[in-house]
Design a protein around this motif. Structure first.
Motif, PDB file in Angstrom:
ATOM      1  N   GLY A 147       0.835  -1.194   0.000  1.00 35.02           N
ATOM      2  CA  GLY A 147       0.000   0.000   0.000  1.00 35.02           C
ATOM      3  C   GLY A 147       0.868   1.240   0.000  1.00 35.02           C
ATOM      4  N   CYS A 148       0.729   2.060  -1.016  1.00 35.29           N
ATOM      5  CA  CYS A 148       1.604   3.231  -1.163  1.00 35.29           C
ATOM      6  C   CYS A 148       1.430   4.222  -0.015  1.00 35.29           C
ATOM      7  N   TRP A 149       0.213   4.668   0.199  1.00 32.88           N
ATOM      8  CA  TRP A 149      -0.030   5.710   1.198  1.00 32.88           C
ATOM      9  C   TRP A 149      -0.879   5.214   2.362  1.00 32.88           C
ATOM     10  N   HIS A 150      -1.445   4.025   2.205  1.00 30.51           N
ATOM     11  CA  HIS A 150      -2.339   3.472   3.211  1.00 30.51           C
ATOM     12  C   HIS A 150      -2.326   1.954   3.052  1.00 30.51           C
ATOM     13  N   PRO A 151      -2.512   1.213   4.129  1.00 32.28           N
ATOM     14  CA  PRO A 151      -2.493  -0.250   3.991  1.00 32.28           C
ATOM     15  C   PRO A 151      -3.508  -0.739   2.961  1.00 32.28           C
ATOM     16  N   ARG A 152      -3.041  -1.603   2.074  1.00 35.38           N
ATOM     17  CA  ARG A 152      -3.895  -2.117   1.023  1.00 35.38           C
ATOM     18  C   ARG A 152      -4.897  -3.115   1.596  1.00 35.38           C
ATOM     19  N   THR A 153      -6.138  -3.068   1.081  1.00 41.22           N
ATOM     20  CA  THR A 153      -7.191  -3.958   1.563  1.00 41.22           C
ATOM     21  C   THR A 153      -7.476  -5.070   0.567  1.00 41.22           C
ATOM     22  N   LEU A 243      -6.903   5.181 -13.668  1.00 41.77           N
ATOM     23  CA  LEU A 243      -6.347   4.221 -14.623  1.00 41.77           C
ATOM     24  C   LEU A 243      -4.877   4.511 -14.906  1.00 41.77           C
ATOM     25  N   MET A 244      -4.512   5.789 -14.894  1.00 48.37           N
ATOM     26  CA  MET A 244      -3.102   6.142 -15.073  1.00 48.37           C
ATOM     27  C   MET A 244      -2.272   5.607 -13.904  1.00 48.37           C
ATOM     28  N   GLN A 245      -2.818   5.692 -12.689  1.00 47.00           N
ATOM     29  CA  GLN A 245      -2.111   5.180 -11.527  1.00 47.00           C
ATOM     30  C   GLN A 245      -2.045   3.657 -11.534  1.00 47.00           C
ATOM     31  N   PHE A 246      -3.139   3.020 -11.963  1.00 49.16           N
ATOM     32  CA  PHE A 246      -3.099   1.562 -12.083  1.00 49.16           C
ATOM     33  C   PHE A 246      -2.001   1.130 -13.047  1.00 49.16           C
ATOM     34  N   LYS A 247      -1.934   1.806 -14.168  1.00 41.21           N
ATOM     35  CA  LYS A 247      -0.932   1.448 -15.171  1.00 41.21           C
ATOM     36  C   LYS A 247       0.482   1.721 -14.662  1.00 41.21           C
ATOM     37  N   ALA A 248       0.652   2.864 -13.979  1.00 37.46           N
ATOM     38  CA  ALA A 248       1.977   3.231 -13.486  1.00 37.46           C
ATOM     39  C   ALA A 248       2.477   2.285 -12.401  1.00 37.46           C
ATOM     40  N   THR A 249       1.548   1.696 -11.662  1.00 37.77           N
ATOM     41  CA  THR A 249       1.946   0.777 -10.589  1.00 37.77           C
ATOM     42  C   THR A 249       1.913  -0.680 -11.023  1.00 37.77           C
ATOM     43  N   GLY A 250       1.758  -0.927 -12.312  1.00 32.31           N
ATOM     44  CA  GLY A 250       1.839  -2.284 -12.832  1.00 32.31           C
ATOM     45  C   GLY A 250       0.554  -3.071 -12.772  1.00 32.31           C
ATOM     46  N   LYS A 251      -0.545  -2.414 -12.494  1.00 30.33           N
ATOM     47  CA  LYS A 251      -1.833  -3.117 -12.448  1.00 30.33           C
ATOM     48  C   LYS A 251      -2.354  -3.303 -13.877  1.00 30.33           C
ATOM     49  N   ARG A 252      -2.967  -4.459 -14.107  1.00 30.39           N
ATOM     50  CA  ARG A 252      -3.530  -4.762 -15.422  1.00 30.39           C
ATOM     51  C   ARG A 252      -5.036  -4.506 -15.398  1.00 30.39           C
ATOM     52  N   VAL A 253      -5.491  -3.733 -16.379  1.00 33.89           N
ATOM     53  CA  VAL A 253      -6.887  -3.300 -16.406  1.00 33.89           C
ATOM     54  C   VAL A 253      -7.573  -3.894 -17.630  1.00 33.89           C
ATOM     55  N   VAL A 254      -8.752  -4.472 -17.401  1.00 37.53           N
ATOM     56  CA  VAL A 254      -9.583  -5.019 -18.481  1.00 37.53           C
ATOM     57  C   VAL A 254     -10.874  -4.234 -18.533  1.00 37.53           C
ATOM     58  N   HIS A 255     -11.309  -3.921 -19.727  1.00 41.91           N
ATOM     59  CA  HIS A 255     -12.555  -3.160 -19.894  1.00 41.91           C
ATOM     60  C   HIS A 255     -13.518  -3.927 -20.788  1.00 41.91           C
ATOM     61  N   LEU A 420      -8.015   1.590  -1.102  1.00 40.20           N
ATOM     62  CA  LEU A 420      -8.327   0.172  -0.935  1.00 40.20           C
ATOM     63  C   LEU A 420      -7.395  -0.710  -1.756  1.00 40.20           C
ATOM     64  N   MET A 421      -6.993  -0.232  -2.940  1.00 40.31           N
ATOM     65  CA  MET A 421      -6.119  -1.005  -3.821  1.00 40.31           C
ATOM     66  C   MET A 421      -4.642  -0.710  -3.596  1.00 40.31           C
ATOM     67  N   GLY A 422      -4.325   0.225  -2.699  1.00 37.92           N
ATOM     68  CA  GLY A 422      -2.942   0.501  -2.349  1.00 37.92           C
ATOM     69  C   GLY A 422      -2.179   1.338  -3.345  1.00 37.92           C
ATOM     70  N   ILE A 423      -2.858   2.070  -4.223  1.00 31.79           N
ATOM     71  CA  ILE A 423      -2.174   2.913  -5.196  1.00 31.79           C
ATOM     72  C   ILE A 423      -2.295   4.371  -4.766  1.00 31.79           C
ATOM     73  N   PRO A 424      -1.484   5.286  -5.325  1.00 32.09           N
ATOM     74  CA  PRO A 424      -1.601   6.695  -4.976  1.00 32.09           C
ATOM     75  C   PRO A 424      -2.932   7.285  -5.434  1.00 32.09           C
ATOM     76  N   ILE A 425      -3.422   8.245  -4.674  1.00 33.53           N
ATOM     77  CA  ILE A 425      -4.621   8.978  -5.069  1.00 33.53           C
ATOM     78  C   ILE A 425      -4.239   9.944  -6.183  1.00 33.53           C
ATOM     79  N   PRO A 426      -5.001  10.012  -7.277  1.00 31.22           N
ATOM     80  CA  PRO A 426      -4.665  10.955  -8.359  1.00 31.22           C
ATOM     81  C   PRO A 426      -4.452  12.367  -7.844  1.00 31.22           C
ATOM     82  N   PHE A 427      -3.524  13.077  -8.460  1.00 26.50           N
ATOM     83  CA  PHE A 427      -3.053  14.369  -7.962  1.00 26.50           C
ATOM     84  C   PHE A 427      -4.181  15.396  -7.851  1.00 26.50           C
ATOM     85  N   ASN A 428      -5.111  15.399  -8.790  1.00 25.13           N
ATOM     86  CA  ASN A 428      -6.135  16.448  -8.840  1.00 25.13           C
ATOM     87  C   ASN A 428      -7.391  16.116  -8.038  1.00 25.13           C
ATOM     88  N   ASN A 429      -7.365  15.051  -7.280  1.00 25.50           N
ATOM     89  CA  ASN A 429      -8.560  14.614  -6.562  1.00 25.50           C
ATOM     90  C   ASN A 429      -9.040  15.637  -5.535  1.00 25.50           C
TER      91      ASN A 429
END
Length: 1084
Positions: A147-153, A243-255, A420-429
């Motif tokens: 978890g980058c900023w918070h424990p991942r769930t 989605l940019m954060q998922f990709k940057a952290t190596g997460k694979r996204v299916v749509h 919840l997924m342990g990735i960074p919160i997008p900058f503009n949130n």
């Protein structure tokens, strides 16, 4: 600019006329001598003398025909030149309107500066804080695994978007509505297993279009109203997002599903598992949903190949658009979604979170795009068999009964899923974590909740600091500001004890809420300078237009003497104009266009060069200043041409009525209630004109004229009243308005009795048109074939189209409906009808001869001679041009729903009645004609199922002749459906001048251009007024619900009538007049 001098004349007109008169007298004496010699039996006669005389006569006739042909060619060429300059003037005016609207819009429709910064896993926003973290170090802290900023769930997430899932669709409601109690699984699970699931209202920020909602759901930022213009553009999101954060952290996204995701996030998805489907075909309820369902369960069995699985279903949204929410198809679709989510939840393991949400709601008709409560209220449901969800209060266990209780902002989804997924919160949130996700199963994990709130708030503070710096704005300070609330929250952290976690959480939540309020105010800042600049351009354009149309009335000259006409043509061949004023009229538009170019080009080019060299300033600054200087140059030229200030104020009752209608309508837009009830105001204008016309009929000297004037006036009023029964109420009109446009207020389909309206119109309307043409014997030539057979057939087939559409919607023939046979048949059917109306119709109009017939009968006084009568001569221009708007009417008739088709048929009848009224009262050159035509067009805009709000746009019209969205045809079809009233009115403007006009009338082109100017002036004044009032009331509570949509409608309508005025009205006038001129000769 001084007016150019006319070319020198070879001799005075008087001397030329005298010479021709002398020649004519000499020829007459010779003819008399020849007749006398022929009657004298004693006169010498010979075959040689007779042959010589015959040859001389043939030579004279041949020479005369050559002269006539040369003169006709000269007049035709002169007419084409005048038409080209007239069209160029109107193109210039269109550009002025475009620039004025664009400039005002750039300052009025809000925009937000997009920052390029990205959040990073190793750099949490609290890294530089002197206050210690709220949570002790956890395994894998600062990494994606832990978890980058918070424990991942959770390791994986399945996100299902059910488009337009309104909150009340998911909770029990004690009624029999088709959209209630059909999707119970979400509520039942949240009540039965509160540790595993929760359900809460999910409030969208307007505009409630899918693309803007997806931007908010992935970036955590607030949309601005200008984003609505990008709803169908497919612009990729460049700012930091989930989605940019998922990709940057190596997460694979299916749509799976709605292809809007592919447009917003290209290259983000795993190609081997992802499937995208067309999102704009609102007629198709099943393809997207079935595609999601068929592919998502196999993907669930391949968990090792993805980390985030997104499914976007569109069936509920499409059912709303096509049928409305209160329809059995909506029940079926919600029941399908209920089964789908039940089955999907059964496949979720402890390491996966399942999230089901709506991106927006829908109004009572199934539409969305605005900010009404039904449109912004959607639902959010989260589920995990791990049992990690909790409630901070016992009363929160039961989901809220309605969307007014404990609602969530949709932007809160972004930090919640990221943490919840342990990735960074997008900058503009700007959102905050959802309580249930971090409060623990017992609802008392305040430390975890406070830590999630603090790290989110720190990210918001970092974003705000960067945003203020980028905009050069000083952040607010002092009591009650975000800065003060942040310091207060941080001080609590530094001195906190365990029992103070709830207070810390509340302090950071208060900071986030206040910061969100500041952002809303910050992004509601208008560029007043650009707004005033746009208003100035529009205002000067209106003044120029009024000056153009306020020129003196043209004298209608009818040449009856053939010899005098030949004399005039002879003078023209020699370069002499009998009327000195005609020379100025011929070059007026040329002078105006030349002045416009000379006034605009130097400033425009200078602005572009200055902007390029200085590397600063708006790119369109030069065009704005050029528009002002160009319009000013045109006004100066108009003054020089008229040598006096144009007299804008009217002199007659009819002229004052036109002014009152225009001004009162424009002034009324300052009131939100006036704007809301605009359709009723227009009905009053229609009735008032008809009443005054009937009273004025008693002053006509002829009993026949009085009777006809009263008859047409009464018909005009009654038809307006009949059309008023077609209503589509906007939300603000409730409960004082009852919608009748569809089967019910909650439906988007027609009732069975409404399907009969197009059939009735197809039977009666061609006969009515025939009845208006027969008094002038104009139902000749192509008219009987085109109006009596082809036009009637197209209307009848259009009515049959809507009958088949109803059969498809209602599944009257189950086998055909299930296989889409009826839908496919209807699309080809519609394409054929549009081809006949627009392609074949335009071709026939372009090549058709005048609607006249030649009848030869024996002369009663001299049986050896024949009398030749030209039937339809007196209305040659009007009957010939009428074919063009009828073709447009046939196309719009098909593209409008059954009630709308009936309204357009009534409008056509009202236009014919208006033409007769104007003719009987001798008002063909009065401003009341164009103004009433504009009022009729706007009135029937409302009667064809539209309001000045985005949610009433009938997007499904794009799929009447098409299977999928195709550019530019889909937008053109929607435009024809939406603005059918104004388009038909603009196409009918030339009829105000050409109706009951014979071939020998002069000044027609100039008169048509002036009538078009009066017509456009109504919409330009309306556009200027809505622009001014929207700018003045920019802080009004109803700005984005009433005033902004009305301005946008007025702006689009103005551009539409400009385009139709040039491309249809003027072009059609040219084609029609050339057809008449080629047959009867050119009168000017």
């Amino acid at each position: 600019m001084a007016p150019s001098k006319p070319p020198p004349k070879p001799s005075s007109p008087a001397s030329e006329y005298k010479a021709i008169a002398a020649q004519f007298a000499e020829a007459k004496r010779r003819k008399e001598a020849q007749d006398a010699a022929a009657s004298d039996p004693n006169a010498p006669s010979s075959l040689e003398a007779l042959a010589a005389q015959t040859k001389e006569q043939q030579e004279r006739i041949s020479l005369r025909e050559k002269v006539r042909a040369s003169l006709e060619a000269s007049r035709k060429s002169a007419y084409q030149t005048r038409w080209a300059w007239t069209a160029a003037f109107w193109v210039w005016l269109l550009l002025i309107h475009v620039i004025g609207i664009a400039y005002f819009t750039s300052g009025f429709l809000l925009t937000r500066l997009v920052l390029d910064e990205r959040s990073e896993c190793a750099l949490p926003p609290t890294a530089n804080s002197t206050v210690p973290d709220l949570l002790p170090s956890w395994p894998g802290k600062g990494s994606v695994d832990g978890g980058c900023w918070h424990p991942r769930t959770f390791d994986r997430a399945v996100v299902v978007i059910i488009d337009a899932l309104r909150y009340d669709f998911t909770v029990p409601v004690d009624d029999d509505a088709a959209f209630h109690n059909a999707f119970p699984f979400l509520y039942e699970t949240a009540v039965r297993e509160p540790h595993k699931a929760f359900l809460r209202p999910f409030i969208a920020d307007p505009p409630t279009a899918t693309m803007q909602r997806l931007k908010g759901l992935t970036t955590g930022t607030l949309p601005t109203f200008v984003d609505l213009g990008n709803s169908f553009s497919g612009t990729a999101i460049d700012e930091d997002n989930l989605l940019m954060q998922f990709k940057a952290t190596g997460k694979r996204v299916v749509h799976l599903g709605d292809d809007t995701w592919e447009a917003l996030f290209p290259t983000y998805f795993e190609g081997n598992l992802s499937r995208a489907y067309d999102s704009f075909n609102v007629w198709d309820l099943h393809t997207v949903d079935n595609g999601v369902i068929e592919n998502i369960f196999p993907a669930m069995e391949r968990r090792g190949e993805w980390d985030v699985l997104i499914g976007h279903c569109l069936g509920v949204d499409h059912a709303g658009h096509r049928y409305g929410p209160n329809h059995p198809e909506m029940t079926k679709k919600l029941q399908q979604m209920d089964r789908f989510i039940r089955d999907l939840a059964a496949t979720i393991d402890d390491n996966t979170v399942l999230i089901v949400m709506g991106d927006h709601g829908m109004d009572s008709k199934g539409d969305h795009g605005g900010e009404s409560e039904d449109e912004i209220e959607s639902a959010l449901w989260m589920y995990s068999p791990k049992g990690v969800f909790g409630r901070t209060k016992p009363e929160y266990v039961t989901p809220p009964a309605n969307a007014k209780i404990r609602p969530l902002n949709q932007i809160d989804f972004v930090p919640t899923l990221a943490l919840l997924m342990g990735i960074p919160i997008p900058f503009n949130n700007l959102g905050r974590p959802i309580e249930e996700s971090f409060a623990g199963a017992k609802g008392n994990s305040w430390a975890n909740l406070a830590a999630a709130e603090r790290v989110t708030a720190a990210g918001i503070k970092r974003y705000q600091t960067a945003y203020f710096a980028a905009r050069g704005i000083t952040p607010p300070t002092g009591p009650g500001t975000p800065a003060e609330l942040w310091d207060k929250a941080e001080s609590l952290v530094s001195t906190a004890k365990k029992q103070d976690w709830s207070a810390i959480f509340a302090a950071f939540a208060a900071y986030q809420e206040k910061n969100l309020e500041v952002c809303r105010e910050l992004w509601a800042r208008f560029d007043v300078k650009n707004m005033l600049f746009g208003i100035a351009i529009m205002a000067l354009g209106v003044v120029a237009l009024l000056a153009y149309v306020s020129r003196g009335d043209d004298d209608d000259v009818v040449v009856e003497d053939e010899e005098l006409e030949l004399a005039e043509k002879s003078l023209e061949l020699q370069g002499v104009k009998p009327d000195a004023a005609a020379s100025a009229a011929d070059v007026a538009e040329k002078r105006l266009v030349s002045s416009a170019l000379l006034g605009a080009l130097p400033v425009f080019i200078g602005g572009i060069i200055s902007s390029s060299v200085a590397k600063s300033g708006d790119w369109y600054r030069g065009s704005g200043i050029a528009a002002l200087t160009s319009t000013a140059a045109v006004l100066v030229t108009m003054y020089e041409l008229h040598e006096a200030v144009p007299k804008v104020l009217p002199k007659t009752l009819w002229g004052w009525m036109a002014v009152v209608f225009t001004v009162s309508q424009s002034v009324g837009f300052a009131s939100n209630s006036y704007t809301i009830w605009e359709d009723s105001i227009l009905l009053f204008f229609v009735s008032t004109f008809g009443f005054v016309s009937a009273l004025a009929a008693f002053r006509l000297p002829s009993l026949a004229d009085r009777s006809l004037a009263i008859y047409h006036s009464v018909v005009f009023v009654i038809l307006g009243r009949v059309a008023s029964f077609s209503k589509l109420c906007r939300e603000e009109q409730m409960p004082y308005c009852t919608s009748t446009y569809y089967a019910s207020a909650t439906s988007s389909t027609s009732a069975p009795w409404q399907l009969l309206i197009p059939f009735f119109a197809s039977i009666i309307l061609p006969s009515i048109i025939k009845a208006y043409l027969q008094p002038t014997r104009s139902y000749e030539g192509l008219a009987p074939t085109w109006i009596g057979y082809i036009f009637r057939t197209v209307l009848l087939m259009s009515a049959l189209y809507w009958l088949l559409d109803a059969a498809d919607n209602g599944a009257w023939i189950p086998g055909l409906s299930e296989t889409n046979t009826l839908k496919n048949l209807n699309v080809y059917f519609a394409q054929m009808l549009l081809g006949i109306a627009l392609v074949a119709g335009t071709t026939a109009f372009a090549w058709a001869p005048p609607c006249v017939a030649v009848r030869a009968t024996a002369d009663p006084s001299n049986p050896t001679k024949a009398q030749v009568a030209i039937l339809g001569y007196a209305n040659a221009h009007g009957a010939r041009y009428l074919l063009l708007p009828l073709n447009l009417l046939a196309a719009c008739f098909l593209l409008s729903k059954p009630m709308g088709a009936g309204s357009l048929a009534i409008m056509a009848w009202q236009v014919l009645a208006l033409l007769e009224i104007l003719d009987l009262h001798n008002l063909t050159s009065s401003s009341i004609g164009p103004i009433m035509l504009a009022v009729l067009g706007t009135f029937h805009f409302f009667k064809t199922g539209h309001q000045a709000v985005v949610s009433t746009v009938q997007w499904d019209a794009a799929f009447i002749p098409l299977f999928s969205v195709r550019y530019p045809w889909s937008p053109l079809v929607v435009a024809l459906n939406t603005f059918a009233g104004q388009i038909l009115a603009a196409a009918c403007v030339p009829l105000l001048v050409l109706w009951k006009t014979g071939p020998k009338r002069k000044g027609l082109l100039d008169a048509v251009s002036r009538a078009l100017g009066m017509f456009v002036a109504y919409f330009a004044t309306e556009g200027l007024a809505t622009m001014m009032w929207a700018g003045h009331l920019r802080r009004h509570l109803m700005l984005y619900r009433v005033f902004c949509p009305r301005f946008m409608t007025a702006a689009v309508v103005l551009l539409v009538v400009d385009l139709v005025g040039v491309g249809v009205a003027l072009a059609g006038t040219r084609c029609s007049m050339m057809s008449i001129g080629d047959v009867f000769g050119w009168a000017e």
